[in-house]
Design an enzyme around this catalytic site. Sequence first.
Site, PDB file in Angstrom:
ATOM      1  N   HIS A 199     -23.199   6.054  20.936  1.00 12.57           N
ATOM      2  CA  HIS A 199     -22.157   5.200  20.354  1.00 12.57           C
ATOM      3  C   HIS A 199     -21.313   4.547  21.442  1.00 12.57           C
ATOM      4  O   HIS A 199     -21.066   3.331  21.421  1.00 12.57           O
ATOM      5  CB  HIS A 199     -21.246   6.029  19.439  1.00 12.57           C
ATOM      6  CG  HIS A 199     -21.831   6.358  18.107  1.00 12.57           C
ATOM      7  ND1 HIS A 199     -22.348   5.404  17.260  1.00 12.57           N
ATOM      8  CD2 HIS A 199     -21.954   7.544  17.457  1.00 12.57           C
ATOM      9  CE1 HIS A 199     -22.774   5.979  16.152  1.00 12.57           C
ATOM     10  NE2 HIS A 199     -22.546   7.289  16.247  1.00 12.57           N
ATOM     11  N   THR A 210       4.106   2.700   2.779  1.00 13.08           N
ATOM     12  CA  THR A 210       4.706   1.632   3.583  1.00 13.08           C
ATOM     13  C   THR A 210       6.225   1.588   3.459  1.00 13.08           C
ATOM     14  O   THR A 210       6.858   0.779   4.152  1.00 13.08           O
ATOM     15  CB  THR A 210       4.127   0.273   3.172  1.00 13.08           C
ATOM     16  OG1 THR A 210       4.213   0.121   1.752  1.00 13.08           O
ATOM     17  CG2 THR A 210       2.667   0.181   3.590  1.00 13.08           C
ATOM     18  N   GLY A 211       6.828   2.380   2.600  1.00 11.44           N
ATOM     19  CA  GLY A 211       8.286   2.469   2.562  1.00 11.44           C
ATOM     20  C   GLY A 211       8.940   1.763   1.402  1.00 11.44           C
ATOM     21  O   GLY A 211      10.120   1.372   1.515  1.00 11.44           O
ATOM     22  N   LYS A 212       8.259   1.599   0.275  1.00 16.96           N
ATOM     23  CA  LYS A 212       8.867   0.901  -0.861  1.00 16.96           C
ATOM     24  C   LYS A 212      10.016   1.721  -1.453  1.00 16.96           C
ATOM     25  O   LYS A 212      11.101   1.187  -1.707  1.00 16.96           O
ATOM     26  CB  LYS A 212       7.797   0.637  -1.926  1.00 16.96           C
ATOM     27  CG  LYS A 212       6.653  -0.238  -1.439  1.00 16.96           C
ATOM     28  CD  LYS A 212       5.655  -0.521  -2.538  1.00 16.96           C
ATOM     29  CE  LYS A 212       4.900   0.731  -2.971  1.00 16.96           C
ATOM     30  NZ  LYS A 212       4.073   1.307  -1.887  1.00 16.96           N
ATOM     31  N   THR A 213       9.797   2.999  -1.678  1.00 11.03           N
ATOM     32  CA  THR A 213      10.862   3.843  -2.214  1.00 11.03           C
ATOM     33  C   THR A 213      11.998   4.004  -1.216  1.00 11.03           C
ATOM     34  O   THR A 213      13.174   4.041  -1.593  1.00 11.03           O
ATOM     35  CB  THR A 213      10.288   5.220  -2.593  1.00 11.03           C
ATOM     36  OG1 THR A 213       9.180   5.048  -3.482  1.00 11.03           O
ATOM     37  CG2 THR A 213      11.343   6.070  -3.273  1.00 11.03           C
ATOM     38  N   HIS A 220     -25.675  11.893  20.916  1.00 13.68           N
ATOM     39  CA  HIS A 220     -25.329  11.025  19.792  1.00 13.68           C
ATOM     40  C   HIS A 220     -24.045  10.245  20.093  1.00 13.68           C
ATOM     41  O   HIS A 220     -23.999   9.012  19.942  1.00 13.68           O
ATOM     42  CB  HIS A 220     -25.148  11.878  18.533  1.00 13.68           C
ATOM     43  CG  HIS A 220     -24.884  11.093  17.294  1.00 13.68           C
ATOM     44  ND1 HIS A 220     -25.825  10.895  16.322  1.00 13.68           N
ATOM     45  CD2 HIS A 220     -23.766  10.440  16.859  1.00 13.68           C
ATOM     46  CE1 HIS A 220     -25.321  10.157  15.351  1.00 13.68           C
ATOM     47  NE2 HIS A 220     -24.063   9.874  15.654  1.00 13.68           N
ATOM     48  N   GLU A 221     -22.993  10.942  20.522  1.00 12.56           N
ATOM     49  CA  GLU A 221     -21.733  10.263  20.800  1.00 12.56           C
ATOM     50  C   GLU A 221     -21.830   9.392  22.047  1.00 12.56           C
ATOM     51  O   GLU A 221     -21.201   8.333  22.117  1.00 12.56           O
ATOM     52  CB  GLU A 221     -20.615  11.303  20.966  1.00 12.56           C
ATOM     53  CG  GLU A 221     -20.384  12.192  19.762  1.00 12.56           C
ATOM     54  CD  GLU A 221     -20.123  11.404  18.489  1.00 12.56           C
ATOM     55  OE1 GLU A 221     -19.548  10.294  18.570  1.00 12.56           O
ATOM     56  OE2 GLU A 221     -20.512  11.874  17.404  1.00 12.56           O
ATOM     57  N   PRO A 236       0.828  -1.216   0.000  1.00 16.24           N
ATOM     58  CA  PRO A 236       0.000   0.000   0.000  1.00 16.24           C
ATOM     59  C   PRO A 236       0.855   1.256   0.000  1.00 16.24           C
ATOM     60  O   PRO A 236       2.056   1.215   0.300  1.00 16.24           O
ATOM     61  CB  PRO A 236      -0.826  -0.142   1.297  1.00 16.24           C
ATOM     62  CG  PRO A 236      -0.703  -1.572   1.699  1.00 16.24           C
ATOM     63  CD  PRO A 236       0.618  -2.041   1.196  1.00 16.24           C
ATOM     64  N   PRO A 237       0.268   2.409  -0.329  1.00 14.58           N
ATOM     65  CA  PRO A 237       1.034   3.666  -0.301  1.00 14.58           C
ATOM     66  C   PRO A 237       1.518   3.990   1.101  1.00 14.58           C
ATOM     67  O   PRO A 237       0.823   3.771   2.092  1.00 14.58           O
ATOM     68  CB  PRO A 237       0.019   4.705  -0.802  1.00 14.58           C
ATOM     69  CG  PRO A 237      -1.020   3.930  -1.535  1.00 14.58           C
ATOM     70  CD  PRO A 237      -1.099   2.597  -0.867  1.00 14.58           C
TER      71      PRO A 237
END
Length: 659
Positions: free
Chosen positions: A439, A217-220, A435-436, A214-215
Amino acid sequence: MSDRMPPRKFTISAMSKNVVFWLLIVLLSIAFYRMVNQTRAELVDVKYSTFSRELERDNVASVSITAGQFVQGEFKQAISVEGRNVTQFNVMLPVQHSETFVERLEAKGVPIEAKEPRPSLGAVFLQLLPWMILIGLWLFFWRQVQQGGNRAFAFGKSRAKQLTADTPKVTFADVAGCDEAKVELQEIIEFLKDPQRFQRLGGRLPKGVLLVGPPGTGKTLLARAVAGEAGRPFFSMSGSDFVEMFVGVGASRVRDLFETGKSHAPCIIFVDEIDAVGRHRGAGLGGGHDEREQTLNQLLVEMDGFESNEGVILIAATNRPDVLDPALLRPGRFDRQIVVDMPDVRGREMILRVHARKIPLADDVRLDVIARATPGLAGADLANIVNEAALLAARRNRASVPMVDFEDAKDKVMLGVERKSLVLSDEERRLTAYHEAGHALVSLRVPGLDPVHKVSIVPRGRALGITFSLPEEDRHNYTKEYIHGRLAMAYGGRVAEELVFGSDKVTTGAAQDIEQATEMARRMVMQFGMSDVVGPIAVGDREQQIFLGREIAQRREVSERTAEIVDAELKRILQDAYDRARRLLQADMTTLHHMAEALLERETLDREEVELLAAGKELPARPPTPPLPLEPARAQPAKARAPDAGPVLGTPGAEPAGA
């Protein structure tokens, strides 16, 4: 790294060469001007009366007339003009094309010569100007091409950049959270350094390595670390640099890139975002003859064609391996596919420690706690958290970065920026608090759900309030019980509004909650096989657009009867979740009121405070906090993404402010 060429820089020497070039052009122009006017400079202008007197004295040897008015000639005997002895002269006739003047000359026997008018310097310059411009431009572009700068005449040359000694060095010590990928790449580095160690048993050098993940993640970053560790020539290029509007340019650049690599072998070539050029062939409107597919064909041939490229290793990176051509992925071209996935809790802690090495940390900072509180975040997100914490500490004039700044930075990255300038009415604040609280209370009463980490009615991004849950440990699979609990939690906010304010007073705040619940229920029925009615089968999408080479077709994968069963099952699952949330809140209305009042008073409740309220206990008083300076508004960052192994459940309680 002695075999790496330093980058070309614009120095004083280069500037002096340009100055000398243009100075030479100016000197040539001056020489040409003097040559044209040399003859004219030797003549002396005399008055017509003086010339007429000497003509009567028969002292004129010869004349030449230009344009019927300009006369040049020579006296038989020199005369004195303003103290100078003049033999050659210029004179201008008072009347142009005077026949009387010609008759006088013929009467005296003076030889007469007629000449064409000589063009002026301005006319000569205008005639030569287009040629001078063309020659200058040609010389300029030729010099630039020779120096390797402007590639105006070198479209087919590779645009790969060679790593030099001046480039900041990145090593594997700067990379964390992907130990398996580092081991695979370390083996390639050792192969380059000592190939005989592996070749003695018949092994061969891998030709290609594909980094997939995924974008963020440290490939470059891994590729840069390989460049820093290998100690061999390293060329980097983007996939989009191959493709141009001119046909054949991409294939020519591929050939030039591999020729450059073979001349520096053994070396490493890195192509980032290879999906820009390696997409599946036959899936474009241009058929099989467009520029991109020709570039891909040339890349396939260079990687594993008739001629072998020994000593050239290609490392590529992509976050979309599903769109790559199968011929590109086969062994022999990309021998290894290394997955660089989202880091686990241990990997996140190591990444935080790598990025926090240059930051002065306070004694209360616990990076392991931050790592456990950031599930689903990539390395780029964690680096952003560390940077935001340092910026917050600097804005607050601290000498070091404490834990509270890390917590604030984590909330900013994962939840969004607090919109403190947004003013809500008392009615809106009260409705948001219930509302919160709905939840949070449903999340506490449903067994197996992740514990509530924070409940807030401070607007963040597009949300007026947020209920944020964090898992105790990373989840890679989700049970049916867990998803049913999440569905009930998603409806907790809407049910709380109905119970307190009535069904006519419900708002649009639950729009995103309902959307997320519907998506989760649909994936349960159609993908995960978690429906007793539909069964353990994957129904798939009802209508798909299928691209067939040059045409787009639609097809239905399910019958009308199956679609009706799926719709009925979705409605049943969502209705059960709604009824479950209603039963839980009706049975504990006192806690709901207490939690909402605490939110109205404190605006934000952490996990301990929520659990105290759920247990019916009073909240301890909070110590006063000094006011902080108002932070500038920033764009809302991306929310945390759940692991790919399970459903993307989203952030509960994050609803849009309006319809």
